[in-house]
Design a protein around this motif. Structure first.
Motif: not given
Length: 366
Positions: A106, A92, A109, A88, A103, A113
């Motif tokens: 959520q 990322e 991300r 991950c 960044y 995943k």
């Protein structure tokens, strides 16, 4: 299977009916599916007792030495946490570099995943877990390696769905009701400390039983005559785990040195704590049953049975099952004696006074 060799951790269960040859086809119909059918979700099913992939259940391999013994196997694939986190992180960083971001939110991300799990999961090896059980037709008892609450629920539910046979865990309440014919749920907790009244302590029937066993082993010679078994000696040994529900440090484990004689044991008892877990031994002549006993749920861990005298697989298993039945008879007898004594208020008052003196007289220094 643990019941065939070595030490074994297990619980005992009351069967609602006998499991016979007629149930073999039911177990076969609910056998573990082929591992080729395993995708993301886990699969589970019954297997014969030879190994965790013994899917072809027949009367020949379901029974060993006259005992029905099978396993409930769970098969699943799982990506190791460390590998998933590393993959991950790589993905990322690649996405942030490609999109010139500092960044990811959520949602992004979580999607990364999910995609990595879907990519890696088919490559992961299958993980197998099994719950072994043996049915003893003579005692109508089931011995199963289902010890945790999750395992117990899975085993009991699957057995009922497969055969219609119920399996009730043999715990302080059920043994009291079915063997000693005593309702232990009506007991108020007893204090074994002169410093605390009964209403100031808590405790379960199992913990009070283990305390009583410890007391009897030291003050009543630790020997009992058991029908069909004979003279059986019993003793409580360390490590010891004491517990008292409530605020603060309510659990303490004593392992080093001689915890039975330690000042810490006396302090724990005087503060109202009761023995929850300990190592026990049952001894008959040269035969020894050694195990760790969890008094709350009546879980027996790492039980070592006496050495068998036969060497062939069937004969050895039969002998081990006879030893297991002797163990059950001995344990049920001791608990029944305790339950009857505990249920008699006049007798129990005298016993409780004796136990309080026993606690007060324990060594105050190491």
């Amino acid at each position: 299977m643990g019941f065939e060799k070595g030490s074994v951790s297990f619980r005992m269960y009351f069967a609602s009916r006998d499991l016979t040859e007629e149930d073999v086809d039911k177990f076969a119909a609910a056998a573990l599916p082929p591992l080729s059918t395993l995708a993301e979700e886990e699969v589970h099913g019954w297997v014969a007792g030879r190994h965790l992939l013994d899917r072809n259940i027949t009367e020949e391999n379901a029974f060993l030495g006259g005992y029905l013994r099978l396993s409930l196997t769970q098969a699943k694939k799982k990506v190791p946490t460390s590998l998933l986190q590393a993959e991950c992180a790589l993905e990322e960083m690649a996405v942030m570099e490609a999109e010139d971001k500092n960044y990811l939110n959520q949602t992004q991300r979580s999607e990364i995943k999910k995609q990595i799990q879907e990519r890696l999961l088919p490559e992961m090896p299958v993980q197998l877990k099994g719950i072994d059980f043996v049915f003893d037709e003579r005692s109508h008892m089931i011995y199963a390696t289902a010890t945790s609450e999750k395992q117990v629920d899975a085993f009991v539910l699957t057995l009922m769905q497969t055969t219609g046979c119920g399996a009730t865990p043999a715990d302080p309440e059920t043994i009291g009701e079915r063997v000693a014919h005593v309702d232990v749920q009506g007991w108020a907790p007893s204090s074994f400390s002169d410093e605390l009244e009964d209403g100031m302590v808590d405790g379960t029937a199992g913990r009070e039983f283990l305390m009583w066993l410890w007391f009897c082993s030291e003050k009543r010679q630790g020997i009992v005559q058991i029908p069909e078994v004979g003279e059986m000696a019993y003793m409580v040994e360390g490590p010891l785990t004491f517990v008292m529900e409530g605020k603060g440090a309510h659990e303490i484990s004593l392992r080093k040195g001689e915890p039975m004689l330690s000042a810490e044991a006396r302090t724990a008892l005087l503060s109202g704590k009761k023995l929850k877990k300990a190592k026990l031994q049952f001894v008959r002549g040269e035969e020894v049953w050694a195990f760790t006993f969890d008094a709350d749920d009546f879980v027996f861990r790492s039980l070592k049975l006496p050495e068998t005298e036969t060497f062939d697989r069937v004969g050895k298993f039969q002998e081990r099952m006879v030893f297991l039945e002797t163990f059950r008879q001995s344990f049920f007898h001791l608990y029944s004696e305790f339950a009857k004594e505990r249920n008699d208020s006049k007798v129990w008052k005298e016993t409780k006074d004796e136990m309080r003196k026993w606690v007060a007289d324990r060594p105050a220094t190491a």
